[in-house]
Enzyme design. Structure first.
Site, PDB file in Angstrom:
ATOM      1  N   ARG A 191      14.256  73.948  35.189  1.00  8.85           N
ATOM      2  CA  ARG A 191      14.996  73.789  36.436  1.00  8.85           C
ATOM      3  C   ARG A 191      14.885  74.978  37.390  1.00  8.85           C
ATOM      4  NH1 ARG A 191      20.459  70.476  35.185  1.00  8.85           N
ATOM      5  NH2 ARG A 191      19.952  69.545  37.162  1.00  8.85           N
ATOM      6  N   PRO A 192      13.703  75.234  37.871  1.00 13.25           N
ATOM      7  CA  PRO A 192      13.524  76.346  38.811  1.00 13.25           C
ATOM      8  C   PRO A 192      14.164  76.049  40.172  1.00 13.25           C
ATOM      9  CG  PRO A 192      11.482  75.109  38.580  1.00 13.25           C
ATOM     10  CD  PRO A 192      12.461  74.501  37.626  1.00 13.25           C
TER      11      PRO A 192
ATOM     12  N   ASP B  60      19.389  60.320  35.137  1.00 11.11           N
ATOM     13  CA  ASP B  60      20.767  60.464  34.645  1.00 11.11           C
ATOM     14  C   ASP B  60      21.264  59.238  33.875  1.00 11.11           C
ATOM     15  OD1 ASP B  60      20.889  62.982  35.678  1.00 11.11           O
ATOM     16  OD2 ASP B  60      22.235  62.515  37.339  1.00 11.11           O
TER      17      ASP B  60
ATOM     18  N   ARG C 131      24.811  75.017  37.714  1.00  8.17           N
ATOM     19  CA  ARG C 131      23.644  75.141  38.579  1.00  8.17           C
ATOM     20  C   ARG C 131      23.943  74.725  40.027  1.00  8.17           C
ATOM     21  NH1 ARG C 131      18.060  74.866  38.609  1.00  8.17           N
ATOM     22  NH2 ARG C 131      17.314  73.426  40.182  1.00  8.17           N
TER      23      ARG C 131
ATOM     24  N   ARG D 101      32.279  67.386  32.267  1.00  2.48           N
ATOM     25  CA  ARG D 101      31.687  67.857  33.529  1.00  2.48           C
ATOM     26  C   ARG D 101      31.414  66.703  34.489  1.00  2.48           C
ATOM     27  NH1 ARG D 101      26.485  70.145  32.758  1.00  2.48           N
ATOM     28  NH2 ARG D 101      26.656  70.098  35.000  1.00  2.48           N
TER      29      ARG D 101
ATOM     30  N   LYS E 293      30.252  62.627  41.427  1.00  2.00           N
ATOM     31  CA  LYS E 293      30.152  64.076  41.254  1.00  2.00           C
ATOM     32  C   LYS E 293      28.990  64.634  42.077  1.00  2.00           C
ATOM     33  CE  LYS E 293      27.863  65.802  37.530  1.00  2.00           C
ATOM     34  NZ  LYS E 293      26.816  66.778  37.865  1.00  2.00           N
ATOM     35  N   ASN E 294      27.838  63.959  42.000  1.00  2.00           N
ATOM     36  CA  ASN E 294      26.649  64.510  42.649  1.00  2.00           C
ATOM     37  C   ASN E 294      26.665  64.372  44.168  1.00  2.00           C
ATOM     38  OD1 ASN E 294      25.769  65.338  40.202  1.00  2.00           O
ATOM     39  ND2 ASN E 294      24.114  63.843  40.007  1.00  2.00           N
TER      40      ASN E 294
ATOM     41  N   ASP F 186      12.462  77.267  43.034  1.00  2.00           N
ATOM     42  CA  ASP F 186      11.420  77.694  43.968  1.00  2.00           C
ATOM     43  C   ASP F 186      11.392  76.864  45.251  1.00  2.00           C
ATOM     44  OD1 ASP F 186      10.638  75.715  42.028  1.00  2.00           O
ATOM     45  OD2 ASP F 186       8.613  75.783  42.843  1.00  2.00           O
ATOM     46  N   LEU F 187      11.673  75.559  45.149  1.00  2.00           N
ATOM     47  CA  LEU F 187      11.604  74.715  46.353  1.00  2.00           C
ATOM     48  C   LEU F 187      12.733  75.032  47.330  1.00  2.00           C
ATOM     49  CD1 LEU F 187      10.674  71.357  44.578  1.00  2.00           C
ATOM     50  CD2 LEU F 187       9.151  72.840  45.911  1.00  2.00           C
TER      51      LEU F 187
ATOM     52  N   CYS G 100      23.204  72.413  32.724  1.00  2.00           N
ATOM     53  CA  CYS G 100      22.709  71.722  31.527  1.00  2.00           C
ATOM     54  C   CYS G 100      21.313  72.234  31.174  1.00  2.00           C
ATOM     55  CB  CYS G 100      22.580  70.220  31.797  1.00  2.00           C
ATOM     56  SG  CYS G 100      24.090  69.292  31.583  1.00  2.00           S
TER      57      CYS G 100
ATOM     58  N   VAL H  67      11.094  63.221  35.241  1.00  2.00           N
ATOM     59  CA  VAL H  67      11.780  64.133  36.172  1.00  2.00           C
ATOM     60  C   VAL H  67      12.058  65.498  35.531  1.00  2.00           C
ATOM     61  CG1 VAL H  67      13.801  64.451  37.658  1.00  2.00           C
ATOM     62  CG2 VAL H  67      12.771  62.180  37.430  1.00  2.00           C
TER      63      VAL H  67
HETATM   64  C1  UD1 Z   1      20.272  66.579  40.713  1.00  2.00           C
HETATM   65  C2  UD1 Z   1      21.504  66.032  40.024  1.00  2.00           C
HETATM   66  C3  UD1 Z   1      21.186  65.711  38.569  1.00  2.00           C
HETATM   67  C4  UD1 Z   1      19.966  64.793  38.472  1.00  2.00           C
HETATM   68  C5  UD1 Z   1      18.791  65.337  39.271  1.00  2.00           C
HETATM   69  C6  UD1 Z   1      17.626  64.380  39.355  1.00  2.00           C
HETATM   70  C7  UD1 Z   1      23.298  67.120  41.242  1.00  2.00           C
HETATM   71  C8  UD1 Z   1      24.392  68.101  41.240  1.00  2.00           C
HETATM   72  N1  UD1 Z   1      22.548  67.026  40.105  1.00  2.00           N
HETATM   73  O1  UD1 Z   1      19.934  67.790  40.054  1.00  2.00           O
HETATM   74  O2  UD1 Z   1      22.325  65.089  37.987  1.00  2.00           O
HETATM   75  O3  UD1 Z   1      19.574  64.672  37.121  1.00  2.00           O
HETATM   76  O4  UD1 Z   1      19.211  65.619  40.628  1.00  2.00           O
HETATM   77  O5  UD1 Z   1      18.026  63.158  39.852  1.00  2.00           O
HETATM   78  O6  UD1 Z   1      23.098  66.402  42.211  1.00  2.00           O
HETATM   79  N2  UD1 Z   1      12.523  71.436  40.636  1.00  2.00           N
HETATM   80  C9  UD1 Z   1      11.595  72.408  40.877  1.00  2.00           C
HETATM   81  N3  UD1 Z   1      11.873  73.359  41.813  1.00  2.00           N
HETATM   82  C10 UD1 Z   1      13.032  73.372  42.529  1.00  2.00           C
HETATM   83  C11 UD1 Z   1      13.977  72.368  42.277  1.00  2.00           C
HETATM   84  C12 UD1 Z   1      13.689  71.401  41.319  1.00  2.00           C
HETATM   85  O7  UD1 Z   1      10.548  72.422  40.242  1.00  2.00           O
HETATM   86  O8  UD1 Z   1      13.223  74.274  43.364  1.00  2.00           O
HETATM   87  C13 UD1 Z   1      12.255  70.410  39.605  1.00  2.00           C
HETATM   88  C14 UD1 Z   1      13.267  70.499  38.463  1.00  2.00           C
HETATM   89  O9  UD1 Z   1      12.903  71.464  37.515  1.00  2.00           O
HETATM   90  C15 UD1 Z   1      13.236  69.099  37.897  1.00  2.00           C
HETATM   91  C16 UD1 Z   1      12.957  68.243  39.128  1.00  2.00           C
HETATM   92  O10 UD1 Z   1      12.465  69.120  40.133  1.00  2.00           O
HETATM   93  O11 UD1 Z   1      12.198  68.954  36.981  1.00  2.00           O
HETATM   94  C17 UD1 Z   1      14.175  67.512  39.669  1.00  2.00           C
HETATM   95  O12 UD1 Z   1      15.171  68.428  40.005  1.00  2.00           O
HETATM   96  P1  UD1 Z   1      16.180  68.202  41.212  1.00  2.00           P
HETATM   97  O13 UD1 Z   1      15.876  66.900  41.873  1.00  2.00           O
HETATM   98  O14 UD1 Z   1      16.204  69.433  42.040  1.00  2.00           O
HETATM   99  O15 UD1 Z   1      17.549  68.064  40.443  1.00  2.00           O
HETATM  100  P2  UD1 Z   1      18.901  68.817  40.726  1.00  2.00           P
HETATM  101  O16 UD1 Z   1      19.157  68.870  42.196  1.00  2.00           O
HETATM  102  O17 UD1 Z   1      18.967  70.058  39.930  1.00  2.00           O
END
Ligand code: UD1
Length: 415
Positions: free
Chosen positions: A121-122, A304, A92, A396, A22-23, A124-125, A116, A326
Site C-alpha cells: 500500500r504505497p 472489499d 492509513r 473498524r 465508512k469509505n 507514491d500516486l 490493514c 487490487v
Molecule cells: C480504498 C478503500 C479500501 C479498498 C480500496 C480499493 C478507503 C478508506 N479504503 O483504499 O477499503 O479496499 O480503496 O477499493 O476508501 N497504490 C499504489 N500507490 C498509491 C496508492 C495506491 O500503488 O499511491 C496501490 C495500492 O497498493 C493497492 C491499489 O493501488 O494495491 C489500490 O489502492 P487504493 O485504491 O489507493 O486503495 P485505498 O485508497 O488505500
C-alpha cells in the site's frame, strides 16, 4: 480481549437498515478541513476509524460536536498542519488530510500511514499528484512534508486508478489556481459522494464517477449539509449472509446502482434478488453454484467483498476461483477458513475454493477488516462454536455487527 462467538442457527430472516459508508465518510471528514463555515453531516457511521479521523481533525484545530445523529464540524480556524504520529499509524486513511491541508494551509506534515496489512500500500500516486500541482514534497525520518504557497492546476495521469490518490489529489486541487484534470482516476461511488460534498462547499468538480475528473480551482470553500451514501460493502456482507444461510433478508437504504457488481455475482451463485427503490430483498437458495470472481477497481467486483464471497463459496457445489488483482496480499483469511475445514488452494493471486465442504466451529483470528467479517459468515453455517479473536479489525468497519446479526436471528454474542 474481546471475542465474537457464533453458532449456526438456520436461515437468517428480517430487516437491516444500511448506514453511511465508512469509505465515503473518511474522505468527506478529511475534506471538512477545506470548509470555512459549519459542515453538517448525516449518517456518519459510529466506527473506530471515524473516531480516529475525528481525533486527527481536532488535533488540527477543527471544532467537532454531535447534535443527535448529526455531526457538526467547523474548520474556520485551523491551528496546526501536522498530524499526530500515533493516529496516523493507526489508520492509513488519515493520510487523506494531506491534500486538504496543503490546499488550505500551504503546508502539511504527516508520518507514513498504517492500516490493514493487506499489501504494501504505497502512497507514491498521492505524492505524484501533489508534486504535479506544484508542491515541494520531502521525506525525512518517516515523515512526509509537502509545501506550496499556492497549488497550480495541472493535467495528471494516475498509473493506477487508486481510490485514495484520486480523493487526495481532487481535494488538493479544489483551491488551486486554474484547472486540474485527473486522468485514469478511480470511479468508486465514494468518490462521487466526495465530489458532491465538495461541490456543496463551493468547489467546481465535474466528471466524478468517470475516469476523467475536472476540478476548476476556487478561492475559498464554505459550509454545507450532506448525507453520507449507504455502505455498499456492509450491504454486500448481509447479502452474502442471506445467501450462505439460505435466508431471506430485506435491506433498507440501498443505492441499487452501487450494488450491481455484487448483485451480479450473487445471482450467478443462485440467489434471488429483488430491488425496489432504496430497498433490496435477497433470498438464498438451498444450493449455491460455484462461480469465478476477479476483483477490479469499480465498476468491477470490489476487493472489499472478496473475503466474504470466499466464505460463501466454501459452501458452493463445485470448484470456484477468486483472482485478487487490487491488493497483493489479501488472502490472509484463507488460513483461518482452512482451520474451519475449508479446502482452498492459493497460487499467487488466485484462490481455488473446493466446495462443498462441511465447516467446523474453531478458534480463528480476524486478520483484517473484511477477512474478519468473512469469519462471522463462515461461523453462521459451521457446526459447533466459532470463536473469533482480534475483533478490533471488524469494529473498524461494521457498526454494531453483532446486534444486527442477532436481529436477523443469528446465534452470535460478543464476550
Ligand atoms: C480504498 C478503500 C479500501 C479498498 C480500496 C480499493 C478507503 C478508506 N479504503 O483504499 O477499503 O479496499 O480503496 O477499493 O476508501 N497504490 C499504489 N500507490 C498509491 C496508492 C495506491 O500503488 O499511491 C496501490 C495500492 O497498493 C493497492 C491499489 O493501488 O494495491 C489500490 O489502492 P487504493 O485504491 O489507493 O486503495 P485505498 O485508497 O488505500
Amino acid at each position: 480481549m474481546e471475542k465474537i462467538i457464533v453458532r449456526p442457527n438456520g436461515p437468517l430472516r428480517g430487516n437491516v437498515r444500511i448506514g453511511g459508508a465508512k469509505n465515503a465518510a473518511l474522505p468527506i471528514l478529511a475534506a471538512s478541513l477545506l470548509g470555512t463555515e459549519d459542515i453538517i453531516l448525516e449518517d456518519v457511521p459510529k466506527l473506530k476509524d471515524v473516531e480516529i479521523i475525528l481525533e486527527v481533525l481536532r488535533g488540527l484545530g477543527a471544532k467537532i460536536k454531535y447534535e443527535g445523529n448529526l455531526l457538526i464540524i467547523n474548520s474556520k480556524n485551523l491551528t496546526s498542519y501536522e498530524t499526530n504520529y500515533d493516529l496516523m499509524s493507526k489508520m492509513r486513511a488519515s493520510f487523506l488530510v494531506m491534500g486538504p491541508l496543503i490546499a488550505r494551509m500551504g503546508i502539511a506534515v504527516n508520518s507514513l500511514p498504517g492500516g490493514c496489512a493487506i499489501g504494501s500500500r504505497p502512497i507514491d500516486l498521492h505524492l505524484k499528484g501533489f508534486k504535479a500541482l506544484g508542491a515541494d514534497v520531502e521525506m525525512t525520518h518517516g515523515n512526509i512534508s509537502a509545501k506550496a504557497k499556492k497549488l497550480v492546476g495541472k493535467r495528471i495521469y494516475l498509473d493506477f486508478p487508486s481510490v485514495g490518490a484520486t480523493e487526495n489529489i481532487m481535494m488538493a486541487a479544489t483551491l488551486a489556481d486554474g484547472e486540474t484534470i485527473l486522468e485514469n482516476c478511480a470511479m468508486e461511488p465514494e468518490i462521487v459522494d466526495l465530489a458532491n460534498f465538495l461541490n456543496k462547499l463551493g468547489a467546481k468538480i465535474t466528471g466524478a464517477g468517470t475516469s476523467n475528473i475536472k476540478i476548476k480551482g476556487v478561492e475559498k470553500l464554505f459550509g454545507a449539509r450532506h448525507q453520507i451514501i449507504p455502505d455498499r460493502i456492509v450491504a454486500g456482507t448481509f447479502m452474502v449472509a442471506a445467501a450462505i444461510t439460505s435466508g431471506d433478508i430485506f435491506l433498507d437504504n440501498i443505492i441499487t446502482n452501487h450494488m450491481k457488481p455484487i448483485i451480479a455475482k450473487l445471482e450467478e451463485a443462485g440467489a434471488e434478488i429483488i430491488t425496489n427503490g432504496d430497498k433490496l430483498q435477497i433470498k438464498g437458495r438451498e444450493k449455491i453454484s460455484p462461480i469465478e470472481i476477479k476483483t477490479l477497481p469499480h465498476p468491477g467486483f470490489p476487493t472489499d467483498m472478496q473475503a466474504q464471497f470466499m466464505s460463501m463459496l466454501t459452501q458452493a457445489e463445485g470448484q470456484s476461483s477468486i483472482i485478487e488483482t487490487v491488493f497483493e496480499n489479501r488472502f490472509m483469511h484463507v488460513d483461518e477458513l482452512k482451520k474451519m475445514g475449508a479446502v482452498i488452494k492459493v497460487v499467487d493471486r488466485e484462490a481455488i475454493i473446493l466446495g462443498k465442504n462441511k465447516l467446523y466451529g474453531s478458534k480463528v483470528n480476524a486478520t483484517d477488516l473484511r477477512g474478519g467479517a468473512a469469519l462471522i459468515l463462515a461461523g453462521l453455517v459451521a457446526e459447533g462454536e466459532t470463536q473469533i479473536s482480534e475483533i478490533q479489525h471488524i469494529d473498524r468497519g461494521y457498526e454494531d455487527i453483532v446486534g444486527k446479526f442477532k436481529n436477523l436471528g443469528a446465534d452470535i454474542t460478543r464476550i
